[in-house]
Design a protein around this motif. Structure first.
Motif, mmCIF file in Angstrom:
data_model
loop_
_atom_site.group_PDB
_atom_site.id
_atom_site.type_symbol
_atom_site.label_atom_id
_atom_site.label_comp_id
_atom_site.label_asym_id
_atom_site.label_seq_id
_atom_site.Cartn_x
_atom_site.Cartn_y
_atom_site.Cartn_z
ATOM 1 N N ILE A 62 -14.061 18.020 39.710
ATOM 2 C CA ILE A 62 -15.298 17.977 40.494
ATOM 3 C C ILE A 62 -16.471 18.479 39.653
ATOM 4 O O ILE A 62 -16.316 19.370 38.819
ATOM 5 N N LEU A 63 -17.626 17.872 39.891
ATOM 6 C CA LEU A 63 -18.852 18.309 39.235
ATOM 7 C C LEU A 63 -19.677 19.033 40.298
ATOM 8 O O LEU A 63 -20.019 18.462 41.331
ATOM 9 N N ILE A 64 -19.970 20.308 40.027
ATOM 10 C CA ILE A 64 -20.717 21.115 40.995
ATOM 11 C C ILE A 64 -22.136 21.310 40.484
ATOM 12 O O ILE A 64 -22.332 21.728 39.333
ATOM 13 N N ALA A 65 -23.110 20.979 41.309
ATOM 14 C CA ALA A 65 -24.524 21.179 40.927
ATOM 15 C C ALA A 65 -25.154 22.160 41.911
ATOM 16 O O ALA A 65 -25.141 21.930 43.113
ATOM 17 N N GLN A 66 -25.656 23.270 41.381
ATOM 18 C CA GLN A 66 -26.282 24.291 42.231
ATOM 19 C C GLN A 66 -27.749 24.433 41.862
ATOM 20 O O GLN A 66 -28.081 24.915 40.773
ATOM 21 N N ARG A 67 -28.591 24.021 42.775
ATOM 22 C CA ARG A 67 -30.018 24.029 42.470
ATOM 23 C C ARG A 67 -30.568 25.443 42.344
ATOM 24 O O ARG A 67 -31.517 25.663 41.600
ATOM 25 N N ASN A 68 -30.005 26.395 43.065
ATOM 26 C CA ASN A 68 -30.567 27.742 42.988
ATOM 27 C C ASN A 68 -30.231 28.451 41.677
ATOM 28 O O ASN A 68 -30.700 29.538 41.402
ATOM 29 N N ARG A 69 -29.405 27.816 40.836
ATOM 30 C CA ARG A 69 -29.121 28.387 39.516
ATOM 31 C C ARG A 69 -29.933 27.709 38.418
ATOM 32 O O ARG A 69 -29.952 28.166 37.285
ATOM 33 N N CYS A 70 -30.530 26.568 38.731
ATOM 34 C CA CYS A 70 -31.234 25.790 37.704
ATOM 35 C C CYS A 70 -32.581 26.413 37.373
ATOM 36 O O CYS A 70 -33.380 26.693 38.259
ATOM 37 N N VAL A 71 -32.813 26.624 36.063
ATOM 38 C CA VAL A 71 -34.090 27.204 35.632
ATOM 39 C C VAL A 71 -34.972 26.145 34.967
ATOM 40 O O VAL A 71 -36.027 26.462 34.412
ATOM 41 N N GLY A 72 -34.524 24.908 34.976
ATOM 42 C CA GLY A 72 -35.336 23.814 34.435
ATOM 43 C C GLY A 72 -35.495 23.841 32.926
ATOM 44 O O GLY A 72 -36.489 23.339 32.396
ATOM 45 N N CYS A 73 -34.513 24.397 32.203
ATOM 46 C CA CYS A 73 -34.654 24.517 30.736
ATOM 47 C C CYS A 73 -34.484 23.180 30.022
ATOM 48 O O CYS A 73 -34.791 23.076 28.835
ATOM 49 N N GLN A 74 -33.931 22.177 30.696
ATOM 50 C CA GLN A 74 -33.727 20.827 30.172
ATOM 51 C C GLN A 74 -32.648 20.719 29.090
ATOM 52 O O GLN A 74 -32.562 19.715 28.406
ATOM 53 N N LYS A 75 -31.849 21.773 28.928
ATOM 54 C CA LYS A 75 -30.796 21.680 27.913
ATOM 55 C C LYS A 75 -29.828 20.543 28.264
ATOM 56 O O LYS A 75 -29.370 19.813 27.387
ATOM 57 N N CYS A 76 -29.554 20.400 29.571
ATOM 58 C CA CYS A 76 -28.649 19.311 30.007
ATOM 59 C C CYS A 76 -29.186 17.960 29.556
ATOM 60 O O CYS A 76 -28.428 17.095 29.101
ATOM 61 N N GLU A 77 -30.505 17.760 29.689
ATOM 62 C CA GLU A 77 -31.101 16.479 29.308
ATOM 63 C C GLU A 77 -30.975 16.249 27.798
ATOM 64 O O GLU A 77 -30.696 15.133 27.347
ATOM 65 N N MET A 78 -31.185 17.318 27.028
ATOM 66 C CA MET A 78 -31.126 17.172 25.568
ATOM 67 C C MET A 78 -29.710 16.827 25.111
ATOM 68 O O MET A 78 -29.495 15.880 24.356
ATOM 69 N N VAL A 79 -28.711 17.617 25.603
ATOM 70 C CA VAL A 79 -27.339 17.364 25.127
ATOM 71 C C VAL A 79 -26.808 16.017 25.634
ATOM 72 O O VAL A 79 -26.054 15.338 24.931
ATOM 73 N N CYS A 80 -27.228 15.629 26.832
ATOM 74 C CA CYS A 80 -26.804 14.323 27.367
ATOM 75 C C CYS A 80 -27.301 13.197 26.478
ATOM 76 O O CYS A 80 -26.533 12.313 26.086
ATOM 77 N N SER A 81 -28.596 13.225 26.168
ATOM 78 C CA SER A 81 -29.152 12.113 25.387
ATOM 79 C C SER A 81 -28.647 12.120 23.942
ATOM 80 O O SER A 81 -28.457 11.056 23.339
ATOM 81 N N ILE A 82 -28.384 13.310 23.396
ATOM 82 C CA ILE A 82 -27.821 13.362 22.037
ATOM 83 C C ILE A 82 -26.416 12.764 22.040
ATOM 84 O O ILE A 82 -26.061 11.940 21.203
ATOM 85 N N LYS A 83 -25.622 13.179 23.035
ATOM 86 C CA LYS A 83 -24.230 12.690 23.105
ATOM 87 C C LYS A 83 -24.169 11.170 23.360
ATOM 88 O O LYS A 83 -23.422 10.444 22.723
ATOM 89 N N ASN A 84 -24.986 10.705 24.319
ATOM 90 C CA ASN A 84 -24.846 9.304 24.741
ATOM 91 C C ASN A 84 -25.779 8.323 24.044
ATOM 92 O O ASN A 84 -25.527 7.121 24.054
ATOM 93 N N ASN A 85 -26.869 8.848 23.471
ATOM 94 C CA ASN A 85 -27.828 7.940 22.828
ATOM 95 C C ASN A 85 -28.123 8.313 21.381
ATOM 96 O O ASN A 85 -28.920 7.647 20.722
ATOM 97 N N GLY A 86 -27.576 9.421 20.938
ATOM 98 C CA GLY A 86 -27.778 9.824 19.548
ATOM 99 C C GLY A 86 -29.149 10.393 19.250
ATOM 100 O O GLY A 86 -29.551 10.466 18.084
ATOM 101 N N LYS A 87 -29.897 10.772 20.277
ATOM 102 C CA LYS A 87 -31.210 11.388 20.056
ATOM 103 C C LYS A 87 -31.605 12.220 21.277
ATOM 104 O O LYS A 87 -31.172 11.922 22.399
ATOM 105 N N ALA A 88 -32.412 13.261 21.045
ATOM 106 C CA ALA A 88 -32.828 14.125 22.154
ATOM 107 C C ALA A 88 -34.023 13.504 22.861
ATOM 108 O O ALA A 88 -35.069 13.289 22.242
#
Ligand code: SF4
Ligand code: SF4
Length: 223
Positions: A62-88
């Motif tokens: 299961i993938l759990i997403a908790q909005r009250n823990r998110c600080v909006g640092c965008q690290k998830c976006e960076m690692v996702c795009s690096i892993k799946n598209n080869g660029k941040a």
């Protein structure tokens, strides 16, 4: 009441997992409360602890997403795009946070008191819902989106994709994103990289084995 809610959650987990095993399709996201998060051992106490979170049932766990823990640092976006598209790149990331910063998921008329940076400061991590009848797939003129047995998700075949952006508009949540450089669409394939690198635990991928152990510790059985 609490017991009824917990039993209801476990039943949903069980049936959705079984359905996934049989059909191979039908990953679903459900809203959960703080009680369910505590059951899984990943709740957060204090202010905002009653903010609804989501649990997505996947073939691996299961993938759990908790909005009250998110600080909006965008690290998830960076690692996702690096892993799946080869660029941040926040724009092409398959998990979307930055676009919800200011006004939440929709720019509602009450934005100043609603979600987002100009309202209650709640960040929203948003990703593909893996719909049962996905409009991105149905409307793609190149038939480039199909179910992948490997990932258990609706996946874009970049060889077939012609970059027309129909999927972006067909999706009710605008989840697929065409990379302006490659002119190929991309969407979440539940690789879990975002959760692996989230510094606050706002995104967590929990394998089925772990879910079973955590439930058993609290006296419940998954199957
Ligand atoms: S991209 Fe949108 S329409 Fe397609 S499966 Fe995901 S949420 Fe559904
Ligand atoms: S951008 Fe690609 S995946 Fe999306 S609808 Fe067009 S051809 Fe299909």
């Amino acid at each position: 009441m609490l017991e009824k809610e917990i039993q209801g959650f476990i039943e949903k987990l069980r049936t959705r997992r079984e359905f996934l095993k049989i059909s191979g399709k039908g990953i679903t996201t459900m809203a959960v409360t703080a009680s369910v998060l505590n059951l899984l051992g990943c709740g957060k106490s204090g202010e905002g602890s009653d903010t609804p979170a989501t649990v997505t049932v996947t073939p691996k766990g299961i993938l759990i997403a908790q909005r009250n823990r998110c600080v909006g640092c965008q690290k998830c976006e960076m690692v996702c795009s690096i892993k799946n598209n080869g660029k941040a790149s926040s724009y092409i990331s398959r998990i979307k946070v930055a676009r919800n910063y200011n006004y939440g998921l929709t720019m509602a008329a009450d934005y100043a008191t609603g979600e987002g940076d100009y309202g209650n400061f709640l960040m929203t991590q948003d990703a593909c819902r893996q719909c049962k009848d996905p409009q991105c797939m149905a409307q793609c003129p190149a038939k480039a989106i199909a179910y992948s047995e490997t990932t258990g998700t609706w996946t874009v075949d970049t060889e077939k994709c012609i970059g027309c952006r129909t999927c972006e508009h067909a999706c009710p949540w605008n989840m697929p994103t065409v990379d302006p450089e490659t002119e190929k669409s991309g969407k979440c394939i539940l690789c879990g990289t975002c959760a692996e690198h989230c510094p606050t635990g706002a995104l967590q991928m929990m394998p089925w084995k772990e879910v079973t152990v955590r439930l058993e510790k609290k006296g419940y059985k998954l199957s």
